[in-house]
Scaffold this motif. Structure first.
Motif, PDB file in Angstrom:
ATOM      1  N   LEU A   1     -13.157 -14.038 -28.291  1.00 41.41           N
ATOM      2  CA  LEU A   1     -12.703 -12.806 -27.638  1.00 41.41           C
ATOM      3  C   LEU A   1     -13.786 -12.283 -26.700  1.00 41.41           C
ATOM      4  CD1 LEU A   1     -10.460 -10.634 -27.456  1.00 41.41           C
ATOM      5  CD2 LEU A   1     -11.730  -9.349 -29.182  1.00 41.41           C
ATOM      6  N   ALA A   2     -13.456 -12.258 -25.392  1.00 44.02           N
ATOM      7  CA  ALA A   2     -14.411 -11.827 -24.381  1.00 44.02           C
ATOM      8  C   ALA A   2     -13.944 -10.530 -23.717  1.00 44.02           C
ATOM      9  CB  ALA A   2     -14.597 -12.906 -23.319  1.00 44.02           C
ATOM     10  N   VAL A   3     -14.872  -9.611 -23.549  1.00 45.22           N
ATOM     11  CA  VAL A   3     -14.628  -8.365 -22.825  1.00 45.22           C
ATOM     12  C   VAL A   3     -15.397  -8.452 -21.514  1.00 45.22           C
ATOM     13  CG1 VAL A   3     -14.939  -5.866 -22.839  1.00 45.22           C
ATOM     14  CG2 VAL A   3     -14.310  -7.054 -24.944  1.00 45.22           C
ATOM     15  N   GLY A   4     -14.727  -8.140 -20.397  1.00 46.80           N
ATOM     16  CA  GLY A   4     -15.409  -8.336 -19.132  1.00 46.80           C
ATOM     17  C   GLY A   4     -14.858  -7.519 -17.993  1.00 46.80           C
ATOM     18  N   LEU A   5     -15.150  -8.002 -16.788  1.00 48.10           N
ATOM     19  CA  LEU A   5     -14.788  -7.297 -15.559  1.00 48.10           C
ATOM     20  C   LEU A   5     -14.314  -8.311 -14.525  1.00 48.10           C
ATOM     21  CD1 LEU A   5     -14.983  -4.324 -14.481  1.00 48.10           C
ATOM     22  CD2 LEU A   5     -17.121  -5.023 -13.390  1.00 48.10           C
ATOM     23  N   ASN A   6     -13.184  -8.008 -13.887  1.00 50.56           N
ATOM     24  CA  ASN A   6     -12.661  -8.840 -12.810  1.00 50.56           C
ATOM     25  C   ASN A   6     -12.799  -8.086 -11.486  1.00 50.56           C
ATOM     26  OD1 ASN A   6     -11.854 -10.527 -14.863  1.00 50.56           O
ATOM     27  ND2 ASN A   6      -9.721  -9.888 -14.804  1.00 50.56           N
ATOM     28  N   LEU A   7     -13.353  -8.752 -10.492  1.00 47.97           N
ATOM     29  CA  LEU A   7     -13.464  -8.184  -9.153  1.00 47.97           C
ATOM     30  C   LEU A   7     -12.527  -8.962  -8.245  1.00 47.97           C
ATOM     31  CD1 LEU A   7     -17.354  -7.847  -8.928  1.00 47.97           C
ATOM     32  CD2 LEU A   7     -15.713  -6.111  -9.632  1.00 47.97           C
ATOM     33  N   GLY A   8     -11.653  -8.255  -7.542  1.00 47.06           N
ATOM     34  CA  GLY A   8     -10.647  -8.951  -6.738  1.00 47.06           C
ATOM     35  C   GLY A   8     -10.750  -8.655  -5.256  1.00 47.06           C
ATOM     36  N   TYR A   9     -10.489  -9.681  -4.456  1.00 43.24           N
ATOM     37  CA  TYR A   9     -10.364  -9.528  -3.004  1.00 43.24           C
ATOM     38  C   TYR A   9      -9.104 -10.268  -2.588  1.00 43.24           C
ATOM     39  CZ  TYR A   9     -11.023 -10.288   1.991  1.00 43.24           C
ATOM     40  OH  TYR A   9     -10.838 -10.340   3.358  1.00 43.24           O
ATOM     41  N   GLU A  10      -8.188  -9.572  -1.913  1.00 41.46           N
ATOM     42  CA  GLU A  10      -6.909 -10.171  -1.553  1.00 41.46           C
ATOM     43  C   GLU A  10      -6.472  -9.713  -0.164  1.00 41.46           C
ATOM     44  OE1 GLU A  10      -2.297 -10.078  -3.225  1.00 41.46           O
ATOM     45  OE2 GLU A  10      -3.981  -9.881  -4.607  1.00 41.46           O
ATOM     46  N   VAL A  11      -5.876 -10.635   0.576  1.00 45.52           N
ATOM     47  CA  VAL A  11      -5.318 -10.325   1.895  1.00 45.52           C
ATOM     48  C   VAL A  11      -3.833 -10.667   1.885  1.00 45.52           C
ATOM     49  CG1 VAL A  11      -5.368 -10.822   4.366  1.00 45.52           C
ATOM     50  CG2 VAL A  11      -7.503 -10.753   3.070  1.00 45.52           C
ATOM     51  N   GLN A  12      -2.993  -9.685   2.265  1.00 40.52           N
ATOM     52  CA  GLN A  12      -1.540  -9.862   2.307  1.00 40.52           C
ATOM     53  C   GLN A  12      -1.061  -9.606   3.741  1.00 40.52           C
ATOM     54  OE1 GLN A  12      -0.319  -6.731  -0.285  1.00 40.52           O
ATOM     55  NE2 GLN A  12      -1.176  -7.655  -2.122  1.00 40.52           N
ATOM     56  N   LYS A  13      -0.222 -10.507   4.229  1.00 44.45           N
ATOM     57  CA  LYS A  13       0.366 -10.312   5.559  1.00 44.45           C
ATOM     58  C   LYS A  13       1.871 -10.475   5.453  1.00 44.45           C
ATOM     59  CE  LYS A  13      -3.634 -11.747   8.293  1.00 44.45           C
ATOM     60  NZ  LYS A  13      -4.142 -12.629   9.378  1.00 44.45           N
ATOM     61  N   GLN A  14       2.621  -9.519   6.029  1.00 45.56           N
ATOM     62  CA  GLN A  14       4.073  -9.556   5.885  1.00 45.56           C
ATOM     63  C   GLN A  14       4.747  -8.639   6.903  1.00 45.56           C
ATOM     64  OE1 GLN A  14       3.881  -6.239   2.313  1.00 45.56           O
ATOM     65  NE2 GLN A  14       4.735  -8.247   1.913  1.00 45.56           N
ATOM     66  N   ASP A  15       6.056  -8.859   7.049  1.00 48.69           N
ATOM     67  CA  ASP A  15       6.913  -7.918   7.772  1.00 48.69           C
ATOM     68  C   ASP A  15       7.477  -6.967   6.734  1.00 48.69           C
ATOM     69  OD1 ASP A  15       6.616  -9.048  10.328  1.00 48.69           O
ATOM     70  OD2 ASP A  15       8.096 -10.582   9.855  1.00 48.69           O
ATOM     71  N   ALA A  16       7.277  -5.679   6.925  1.00 50.28           N
ATOM     72  CA  ALA A  16       7.721  -4.711   5.930  1.00 50.28           C
ATOM     73  C   ALA A  16       8.327  -3.495   6.597  1.00 50.28           C
ATOM     74  CB  ALA A  16       6.557  -4.291   5.050  1.00 50.28           C
ATOM     75  N   SER A  17       9.179  -2.813   5.836  1.00 47.96           N
ATOM     76  CA  SER A  17       9.775  -1.580   6.347  1.00 47.96           C
ATOM     77  C   SER A  17       8.709  -0.501   6.408  1.00 47.96           C
ATOM     78  CB  SER A  17      10.929  -1.133   5.451  1.00 47.96           C
ATOM     79  OG  SER A  17      10.458  -0.896   4.145  1.00 47.96           O
ATOM     80  N   TYR A  18       8.834   0.356   7.393  1.00 46.51           N
ATOM     81  CA  TYR A  18       7.853   1.414   7.598  1.00 46.51           C
ATOM     82  C   TYR A  18       8.589   2.703   7.914  1.00 46.51           C
ATOM     83  CZ  TYR A  18       3.846   3.932   9.511  1.00 46.51           C
ATOM     84  OH  TYR A  18       2.867   4.862   9.741  1.00 46.51           O
ATOM     85  N   ASP A  19       8.338   3.751   7.123  1.00 49.69           N
ATOM     86  CA  ASP A  19       9.050   5.017   7.260  1.00 49.69           C
ATOM     87  C   ASP A  19      10.552   4.851   7.104  1.00 49.69           C
ATOM     88  OD1 ASP A  19       6.817   6.532   7.528  1.00 49.69           O
ATOM     89  OD2 ASP A  19       6.872   6.626   9.705  1.00 49.69           O
ATOM     90  N   PHE A  20      10.976   3.823   6.358  1.00 47.19           N
ATOM     91  CA  PHE A  20      12.367   3.588   5.976  1.00 47.19           C
ATOM     92  C   PHE A  20      13.290   3.186   7.132  1.00 47.19           C
ATOM     93  CE2 PHE A  20      10.761   6.403   2.667  1.00 47.19           C
ATOM     94  CZ  PHE A  20      11.040   5.644   1.557  1.00 47.19           C
ATOM     95  N   ASN A  21      12.848   3.242   8.368  1.00 47.89           N
ATOM     96  CA  ASN A  21      13.759   2.917   9.466  1.00 47.89           C
ATOM     97  C   ASN A  21      13.140   2.008  10.512  1.00 47.89           C
ATOM     98  OD1 ASN A  21      11.987   4.637  10.653  1.00 47.89           O
ATOM     99  ND2 ASN A  21      13.465   6.269  11.098  1.00 47.89           N
TER     100      ASN A  21
END
Length: 210
Positions: free
Chosen positions: A79-99
């Motif tokens: 059983l290990a207790v620790g820390l995860n450090l994350g770096y992620e890049v997401q690219k997409q077409d997404a809705s913005y301000d619902f319209n």
């Protein structure tokens, strides 16, 4: 008689010393440190949901790239207790301000305290499960002009297999799920507004035991 007693004592202490060395070098033994890093295998599916009251809009799913350094300490065997450090890049077409629809790039930095349990096996392969929750900061760029920063609560889990090619080096294969969410205010609405990022995928990496 003295010679036999001396031989017996030497045999006993030799066995005890061998057992101590085995316990010390056992990869998931108490007192060991585990340091690792992983990246996705290109199969991550990311879904963005924007909510305003009972109204919900889903963005398009897309693949992402991430790197996750980790460090952990075995507080007890397996059983290990620790820390995860994350770096992620997401690219997409997404809705913005619902319209509107626009190109959106999200850069995510996360800090997640975690707990990982390894299932002890007779082979070099150790199945494990891990869970954690923490904090994430996301920098969002819409098209090429507008940039904003948001703070998110993040939680997730991972199930995988660590295959120890040596007592101190393992190949790590895993399946991951992660969810980020935050609430925000809309000056034109009194309803609760929320953005949720969900990521499901596979990862590969290496672990080093010290």
């Amino acid at each position: 008689m003295k010679k036999l007693t001396l031989i017996a004592l030497l045999a006993f202490f030799g066995t005890a010393n061998a057992q101590t060395e085995t316990a010390t070098t056992f990869p998931t033994a108490k007192g060991n440190w585990i340091i690792g890093g992983s990246t996705n295998l290109g199969f991550n599916s990311n879904k963005v949901t924007q909510k305003s009251g009972d109204y919900s809009v889903d963005g398009q799913k897309t693949t992402t790239f991430n790197v996750t350094p980790t460090v952990g300490y075995f507080v007890i065997d397996n059983l290990a207790v620790g820390l995860n450090l994350g770096y992620e890049v997401q690219k997409q077409d997404a809705s913005y301000d619902f319209n509107q629809t626009a190109k959106v790039t999200n850069t995510v930095f996360s800090v997640i305290p975690s707990v990982t349990y390894f299932i002890e096996a007779d082979s070099k392969a150790f199945p494990y499960i891990s869970a954690g929750a923490g904090y994430a900061a996301i920098k969002t760029k819409v098209a090429s002009t507008e940039t904003q920063n948001d703070n998110f609560f993040v939680w997730g889990g991972k199930a995988g297999l660590a295959y120890f090619i040596t007592p101190s080096i393992a190949i790590d294969l895993g399946l991951n799920y992660q969810q980020l969410s935050t609430k925000y205010e809309d000056t034109f609405s009194t309803t609760e507004n929320k953005i949720i990022f969900k990521t499901l995928g596979a990862s590969i990496g290496f672990n080093f035991v010290l």
